[in-house]
Design a protein around this motif. Structure first.
Motif, PDB file in Angstrom:
ATOM      1  N   ALA A   1       0.908  -1.459  -0.112  1.00 21.62           N
ATOM      2  CA  ALA A   1      -0.026   0.124  -0.042  1.00 21.62           C
ATOM      3  C   ALA A   1       0.961   1.428   0.065  1.00 21.62           C
ATOM      4  CB  ALA A   1      -0.946   0.176   1.057  1.00 21.62           C
ATOM      5  N   GLY A   2       2.039   1.131   0.481  1.00 24.46           N
ATOM      6  CA  GLY A   2       2.940   2.286   0.565  1.00 24.46           C
ATOM      7  C   GLY A   2       4.041   2.328  -0.644  1.00 24.46           C
ATOM      8  N   ARG A   3       3.927   1.719  -1.641  1.00 17.19           N
ATOM      9  CA  ARG A   3       4.726   1.121  -2.773  1.00 17.19           C
ATOM     10  C   ARG A   3       4.884   2.656  -3.819  1.00 17.19           C
ATOM     11  NH1 ARG A   3       2.507  -3.182  -6.548  1.00 17.19           N
ATOM     12  NH2 ARG A   3       4.358  -2.926  -7.525  1.00 17.19           N
ATOM     13  N   ARG A   4       6.138   2.654  -4.237  1.00 17.36           N
ATOM     14  CA  ARG A   4       6.517   4.063  -4.970  1.00 17.36           C
ATOM     15  C   ARG A   4       5.287   4.653  -5.956  1.00 17.36           C
ATOM     16  NH1 ARG A   4      10.435   0.706  -7.522  1.00 17.36           N
ATOM     17  NH2 ARG A   4      11.762   1.451  -5.862  1.00 17.36           N
ATOM     18  N   ALA A   5       4.535   3.826  -6.510  1.00 21.16           N
ATOM     19  CA  ALA A   5       3.399   4.101  -7.614  1.00 21.16           C
ATOM     20  C   ALA A   5       2.330   4.518  -6.905  1.00 21.16           C
ATOM     21  CB  ALA A   5       3.026   2.953  -8.241  1.00 21.16           C
ATOM     22  N   LEU A   6       2.113   4.201  -5.599  1.00 25.58           N
ATOM     23  CA  LEU A   6       0.959   4.682  -4.751  1.00 25.58           C
ATOM     24  C   LEU A   6       1.100   5.972  -3.841  1.00 25.58           C
ATOM     25  CD1 LEU A   6      -0.901   1.620  -3.539  1.00 25.58           C
ATOM     26  CD2 LEU A   6      -1.908   3.839  -4.721  1.00 25.58           C
ATOM     27  N   ARG A   7       2.576   6.149  -3.532  1.00 28.50           N
ATOM     28  CA  ARG A   7       2.751   7.195  -2.579  1.00 28.50           C
ATOM     29  C   ARG A   7       2.548   8.762  -2.818  1.00 28.50           C
ATOM     30  NH1 ARG A   7       7.461   3.992  -1.459  1.00 28.50           N
ATOM     31  NH2 ARG A   7       8.827   5.497  -2.725  1.00 28.50           N
ATOM     32  N   PRO A   8       2.479   9.056  -4.162  1.00 29.30           N
ATOM     33  CA  PRO A   8       2.075  10.136  -4.529  1.00 29.30           C
ATOM     34  C   PRO A   8       0.751  10.538  -4.357  1.00 29.30           C
ATOM     35  CG  PRO A   8       3.783   9.399  -6.428  1.00 29.30           C
ATOM     36  CD  PRO A   8       3.093   8.399  -5.505  1.00 29.30           C
ATOM     37  N   HIS A   9      -0.099   9.480  -4.148  1.00 29.97           N
ATOM     38  CA  HIS A   9      -1.704   9.727  -4.017  1.00 29.97           C
ATOM     39  C   HIS A   9      -2.034   9.409  -2.725  1.00 29.97           C
ATOM     40  CE1 HIS A   9      -1.471   9.353  -8.233  1.00 29.97           C
ATOM     41  NE2 HIS A   9      -0.922   8.150  -8.309  1.00 29.97           N
ATOM     42  N   LEU A  10      -1.199   9.247  -1.803  1.00 31.41           N
ATOM     43  CA  LEU A  10      -1.431   9.059  -0.421  1.00 31.41           C
ATOM     44  C   LEU A  10      -1.403  10.421   0.393  1.00 31.41           C
ATOM     45  CD1 LEU A  10       0.395   5.756   0.679  1.00 31.41           C
ATOM     46  CD2 LEU A  10      -1.898   6.110  -0.264  1.00 31.41           C
ATOM     47  N   ALA A  11      -2.422  10.701   1.397  1.00 29.13           N
ATOM     48  CA  ALA A  11      -2.441  11.706   2.236  1.00 29.13           C
ATOM     49  C   ALA A  11      -1.484  11.454   3.486  1.00 29.13           C
ATOM     50  CB  ALA A  11      -4.048  11.986   2.845  1.00 29.13           C
ATOM     51  N   ARG A  12      -1.620  10.112   4.077  1.00 30.26           N
ATOM     52  CA  ARG A  12      -0.718   9.590   5.039  1.00 30.26           C
ATOM     53  C   ARG A  12      -0.532   8.105   4.595  1.00 30.26           C
ATOM     54  NH1 ARG A  12      -0.116  13.901   6.503  1.00 30.26           N
ATOM     55  NH2 ARG A  12      -0.090  14.670   8.668  1.00 30.26           N
ATOM     56  N   LEU A  13       0.671   7.589   5.152  1.00 31.61           N
ATOM     57  CA  LEU A  13       1.227   6.112   5.287  1.00 31.61           C
ATOM     58  C   LEU A  13       1.574   5.568   6.371  1.00 31.61           C
ATOM     59  CD1 LEU A  13       1.956   3.696   3.586  1.00 31.61           C
ATOM     60  CD2 LEU A  13       4.395   4.424   3.139  1.00 31.61           C
ATOM     61  N   LEU A  14       0.682   4.646   6.740  1.00 29.15           N
ATOM     62  CA  LEU A  14       0.807   3.992   8.157  1.00 29.15           C
ATOM     63  C   LEU A  14       1.523   2.659   7.909  1.00 29.15           C
ATOM     64  CD1 LEU A  14      -1.561   6.273   8.468  1.00 29.15           C
ATOM     65  CD2 LEU A  14      -2.451   4.509  10.171  1.00 29.15           C
ATOM     66  N   TRP A  15       2.404   2.178   8.837  1.00 26.29           N
ATOM     67  CA  TRP A  15       3.051   0.878   8.689  1.00 26.29           C
ATOM     68  C   TRP A  15       2.877   0.303   9.837  1.00 26.29           C
ATOM     69  CZ3 TRP A  15       5.664  -1.970   5.272  1.00 26.29           C
ATOM     70  CH2 TRP A  15       6.675  -3.178   5.922  1.00 26.29           C
ATOM     71  N   MET A  16       2.460  -0.894  10.004  1.00 27.26           N
ATOM     72  CA  MET A  16       2.386  -1.804  11.235  1.00 27.26           C
ATOM     73  C   MET A  16       3.510  -2.306  11.417  1.00 27.26           C
ATOM     74  SD  MET A  16      -0.974  -1.608  11.338  1.00 27.26           S
ATOM     75  CE  MET A  16      -1.095  -2.934  12.562  1.00 27.26           C
ATOM     76  N   GLU A  17       3.921  -2.274  12.633  1.00 27.46           N
ATOM     77  CA  GLU A  17       5.359  -2.262  13.052  1.00 27.46           C
ATOM     78  C   GLU A  17       5.122  -3.841  13.754  1.00 27.46           C
ATOM     79  OE1 GLU A  17       9.269  -0.067  13.685  1.00 27.46           O
ATOM     80  OE2 GLU A  17       7.835  -0.850  12.376  1.00 27.46           O
ATOM     81  N   THR A  18       4.965  -4.726  12.947  1.00 27.94           N
ATOM     82  CA  THR A  18       4.776  -6.045  13.658  1.00 27.94           C
ATOM     83  C   THR A  18       6.112  -6.731  13.063  1.00 27.94           C
ATOM     84  OG1 THR A  18       2.607  -6.187  13.702  1.00 27.94           O
ATOM     85  CG2 THR A  18       3.634  -8.195  13.828  1.00 27.94           C
ATOM     86  N   PRO A  19       6.890  -7.445  13.529  1.00 29.56           N
ATOM     87  CA  PRO A  19       8.358  -8.130  12.994  1.00 29.56           C
ATOM     88  C   PRO A  19       7.789  -9.174  12.018  1.00 29.56           C
ATOM     89  CG  PRO A  19       8.655  -8.050  15.458  1.00 29.56           C
ATOM     90  CD  PRO A  19       7.243  -7.300  15.129  1.00 29.56           C
TER      91      PRO A  19
END
Length: 211
Positions: free
Chosen positions: A117-135
């Motif tokens: 969901a945070g890949r480079r093709a999507l990032r320009p369209h995101l208002a925020r990127l959240l990452w689930m910090e689970t190992p």
């Protein structure tokens, strides 16, 4: 740190952001498979008053675990950018074909959750990127346990594909918020991509992520 905020505060923060895709504030929820993205996105959507959630598992296929960006662009991103409803067909992982068409309205906030969901093709369209910090090891172990032994072969292939994807197109370094599971729900801290005004932590309930 403000450890006793609820998800309502995060919802208010997201709703107050400038639109990032036409009239939509597109919010990405990324992380390893099995890290709890679906559960967290569902609870955040509730706090947003029923925001739509697009699951990238519905966009990917057996043959295109990560090769779905053009389909997402044509079916979802371009219509939403123009303020129009998006028409897309979810993939059926059992039948191995696309199902009946669905409609995604250009709501004020739309969540897109899934690996990539945070890949480079999507990032320009995101208002925020959240990452689930689970190992990664814990996430994959949870996913394998959830899906059972009959899908162990699929998981072997998935793990190789996910490693290759994140090696070429990492998301975590660009995350605005890192979300962690805690004993009381969730906490967050600002990620490397955070901008001014990002909340620093959140907890909500005591239910643990399932996916």
């Amino acid at each position: 740190m403000e450890p006793h905020q609820s998800l309502d505060s995060l919802a208010r923060e997201l709703a107050a952001l400038p639109p990032s895709l036409g009239p939509v504030r597109l919010v990405g929820v990324d992380g390893h498979a099995g890290s709890g993205k679906s559960t967290f996105a569902g609870r955040l959507a509730e706090a947003l008053g029923g925001a739509p959630v697009l699951h990238l598992d519905d966009v990917a296929t057996h043959e295109e675990l990560f090769g779905w960006q053009e389909r997402l662009r044509a079916q979802v991103l371009e219509p939403l950018a123009a303020g129009r409803p998006a028409h897309w067909a979810p993939y059926d992982w059992v039948e191995r074909r696309f199902g009946a068409e669905r409609v995604l309205e250009p709501a004020a906030v739309v969540l897109v959750e899934g690996v990539g969901a945070g890949r480079r093709a999507l990032r320009p369209h995101l208002a925020r990127l959240l990452w689930m910090e689970t190992p990664r090891a814990r996430s994959w172990g949870r996913g394998r346990e959830r899906d059972g032994r009959e899908l162990s072969g699929f998981w072997d292939g998935w793990e190789r594909a996910e490693l290759a994807h994140f090696a070429d197109d990492p998301s975590r370094p660009f995350a605005d918020i890192l979300v962690r599971q805690s004993g009381t729900g969730y906490e967050w801290t600002s990620g490397a991509g955070a901008t001014a005004g990002t909340p620093t932590s959140v907890t909500e309930g005591d239910e643990l992520p399932r996916a």
